[in-house]
Motif scaffolding. Structure first.
Motif, short mmCIF file in Angstrom:
data_model
loop_
_atom_site.label_atom_id
_atom_site.label_comp_id
_atom_site.label_asym_id
_atom_site.label_seq_id
_atom_site.Cartn_x
_atom_site.Cartn_y
_atom_site.Cartn_z
N TYR A 72 38.92 51.68 48.40
CA TYR A 72 39.09 50.27 48.74
C TYR A 72 39.20 49.44 47.46
CZ TYR A 72 38.05 45.54 50.38
OH TYR A 72 38.10 44.19 50.63
N MET A 73 40.20 48.57 47.41
CA MET A 73 40.44 47.72 46.25
C MET A 73 40.08 46.27 46.59
SD MET A 73 41.45 49.60 43.81
CE MET A 73 42.29 51.10 43.39
N PRO A 74 38.92 45.80 46.15
CA PRO A 74 38.43 44.48 46.58
C PRO A 74 39.28 43.31 46.09
CG PRO A 74 37.02 45.39 44.86
CD PRO A 74 37.95 46.48 45.27
N ASN A 75 40.04 43.49 44.99
CA ASN A 75 40.84 42.39 44.47
C ASN A 75 42.28 42.38 44.98
OD1 ASN A 75 39.01 40.85 42.85
ND2 ASN A 75 38.92 42.58 41.45
N LYS A 76 42.52 43.24 45.98
CA LYS A 76 43.82 43.26 46.66
C LYS A 76 44.94 43.58 45.68
CE LYS A 76 42.11 40.12 50.19
NZ LYS A 76 42.31 38.85 50.94
N SER A 77 46.10 42.94 45.84
CA SER A 77 47.27 43.32 45.05
C SER A 77 47.54 42.31 43.94
CB SER A 77 48.51 43.45 45.94
OG SER A 77 48.73 42.24 46.65
N LEU A 78 48.29 42.76 42.96
CA LEU A 78 48.56 41.96 41.77
C LEU A 78 49.29 40.66 42.11
CD1 LEU A 78 48.56 41.68 38.67
CD2 LEU A 78 50.64 43.09 38.64
N ASP A 79 50.18 40.70 43.09
CA ASP A 79 50.94 39.49 43.40
C ASP A 79 50.05 38.35 43.90
OD1 ASP A 79 50.44 40.92 45.75
OD2 ASP A 79 52.15 40.04 46.78
N SER A 80 48.90 38.68 44.48
CA SER A 80 48.00 37.63 44.96
C SER A 80 47.34 36.88 43.81
CB SER A 80 46.92 38.23 45.88
OG SER A 80 46.06 39.10 45.16
N PHE A 81 47.44 37.44 42.59
CA PHE A 81 46.89 36.77 41.41
C PHE A 81 47.97 36.06 40.61
CE2 PHE A 81 43.16 39.26 42.27
CZ PHE A 81 42.12 38.53 41.72
N ILE A 82 49.01 36.79 40.23
CA ILE A 82 49.95 36.22 39.27
C ILE A 82 50.83 35.12 39.86
CG2 ILE A 82 49.99 38.28 37.82
CD1 ILE A 82 52.59 39.09 39.08
N PHE A 83 51.01 35.12 41.18
CA PHE A 83 51.87 34.11 41.79
C PHE A 83 51.09 33.00 42.49
CE2 PHE A 83 54.71 38.02 42.26
CZ PHE A 83 55.34 37.79 41.03
N ASP A 84 49.79 32.98 42.30
CA ASP A 84 48.95 31.95 42.90
C ASP A 84 48.33 31.11 41.78
OD1 ASP A 84 46.06 31.05 43.83
OD2 ASP A 84 47.24 31.33 45.66
N LYS A 85 48.55 29.81 41.82
CA LYS A 85 48.10 28.94 40.72
C LYS A 85 46.59 29.01 40.52
CE LYS A 85 51.86 25.57 40.71
NZ LYS A 85 52.24 24.14 40.83
N GLN A 132 37.56 46.52 41.41
CA GLN A 132 36.55 45.51 41.15
C GLN A 132 36.60 44.99 39.72
OE1 GLN A 132 32.65 46.77 42.29
NE2 GLN A 132 31.65 44.84 41.73
N ASP A 133 37.00 45.86 38.78
CA ASP A 133 37.06 45.49 37.37
C ASP A 133 38.47 45.09 36.93
OD1 ASP A 133 34.31 46.07 36.95
OD2 ASP A 133 34.82 48.21 36.91
N MET A 134 39.35 44.83 37.90
CA MET A 134 40.73 44.42 37.65
C MET A 134 41.56 45.52 36.99
SD MET A 134 40.92 41.42 38.98
CE MET A 134 42.43 40.68 38.38
N ASN A 135 41.16 46.77 37.20
CA ASN A 135 41.99 47.89 36.75
C ASN A 135 43.10 48.13 37.77
OD1 ASN A 135 40.39 48.63 34.40
ND2 ASN A 135 38.86 49.35 35.87
N PRO A 136 44.35 48.28 37.31
CA PRO A 136 45.46 48.44 38.26
C PRO A 136 45.62 49.87 38.75
CG PRO A 136 46.31 48.43 36.03
CD PRO A 136 44.82 48.22 35.91
N LYS A 137 46.01 50.01 40.00
CA LYS A 137 46.31 51.32 40.58
C LYS A 137 47.64 51.22 41.32
CE LYS A 137 42.12 52.74 39.45
NZ LYS A 137 41.11 53.14 40.42
N ILE A 138 48.57 52.10 40.98
CA ILE A 138 49.86 52.13 41.67
C ILE A 138 49.63 52.70 43.06
CG2 ILE A 138 52.20 53.05 41.66
CD1 ILE A 138 52.03 53.23 38.63
N SER A 139 50.11 52.01 44.09
CA SER A 139 49.86 52.43 45.47
C SER A 139 51.17 52.56 46.24
CB SER A 139 48.96 51.41 46.16
OG SER A 139 49.66 50.20 46.37
N ASP A 140 51.05 53.01 47.48
CA ASP A 140 52.18 53.09 48.42
C ASP A 140 53.27 54.03 47.91
OD1 ASP A 140 53.86 52.75 50.53
OD2 ASP A 140 53.86 50.57 50.47
N PHE A 141 53.05 55.33 48.13
CA PHE A 141 53.99 56.34 47.64
C PHE A 141 54.94 56.82 48.73
CE2 PHE A 141 50.92 56.16 44.37
CZ PHE A 141 51.48 56.71 43.23
N GLY A 142 55.26 55.94 49.67
CA GLY A 142 56.06 56.34 50.82
C GLY A 142 57.49 56.72 50.51
#
Length: 234
Positions: A72-85, A132-142
């Motif tokens: 489980y990734m508590p900080n969700k995805s990167l786009d929710s950070f970089i594109f939100d003011k 939790q520590d803002m480490n990135p993980k590549i996901s969705d290998f479909g």
């Protein structure tokens, strides 16, 4: 061989028998749930929907079962950070640089260090999850493609992925390779640094997207480029 084996009943209990209250969202494969295993570990469970728009072959790229369990990734995805003011205020340059390096290490593993060479084909901000520590993980290998031996390039008539991140040779001719993943990585780095989406960014004078705009800035030298990126991020 060291992966734990979990029964369906254990997984169902962890997510309260697929309760809507535990649902995190819905993707191309079906619903995604948050759960807690008996030992307290938080997990994300992806369940294949019978009405999924993607087929079994794509799903098998992520595993042999019809339920997938992730960290489980508590900080969700990167786009929710970089594109939100508001959220982007939490990303100083040190955090951004660590995220960029983490994504790069993930690509190096897929391209060079894994047993099979893996071409990801859909690298984008929403497919980068943050722990939790803002480490990135590549996901969705479909939609990944794997190669053995010295193979490093493929061709397909069915172009899948996300426009705006695709290299020209992949979007137009269906040719994908390590280079096309690196192209997507470059677009992602520009988005992280600028805080702007490549496809939705338009320069009023020229109509350039983010890549075109940066290309025009490069001609004016690194100092000017840095100044303009600071402006974009404000």
């Amino acid at each position: 061989m060291e992966l734990p084996l979990l029964s369906f009943s254990i997984i169902a209990d962890a997510i309260a028998n697929f309760s809507p209250d535990n649902k995190l969202g819905e993707g191309g494969f079906g619903p995604v749930y948050k759960g807690v295993l008996e030992e307290g570990q938080q997990v994300t469970v992806k369940r294949l929907s019978r009405n999924s728009s993607q087929g079994l072959d794509e799903f098998k790229n992520e595993g042999d079962e019809k339920l997938l369990i992730y960290e489980y990734m508590p900080n969700k995805s990167l786009d929710s950070f970089i594109f939100d003011k508001a959220q982007s205020l939490f990303l100083d340059w040190t955090k951004c640089f660590n995220i960029i390096k983490g994504i790069a290490r993930g690509l190096v593993y897929l391209h060079q260090d894994s047993r099979l060479r893996i071409i990801y084909r859909d690298l984008k901000a929403s497919n980068i999850l943050l722990d939790q520590d803002m480490n990135p993980k590549i996901s969705d290998f479909g939609i990944v493609r794997s190669f053995g031996g010295n193979e490093s390039q493929g061709n397909t008539e069915r172009v899948v992925g996300t426009y705006g991140y695709m290299s020209p040779e992949y979007a137009i001719d269906g040719i994908f390779s390590v280079k096309s993943d690196v192209f997507s990585f470059g677009v992602l780095v520009l988005e992280i640094v600028s805080g702007k989406r490549n496809r939705r960014f338009t320069q009023q004078d020229t109509g350039n997207n983010l890549m075109g705009h940066v290309s025009s800035l490069v001609k004016n030298g690194p100092n000017y480029l840095h100044t303009q990126f600071v402006y974009l991020h404000t």
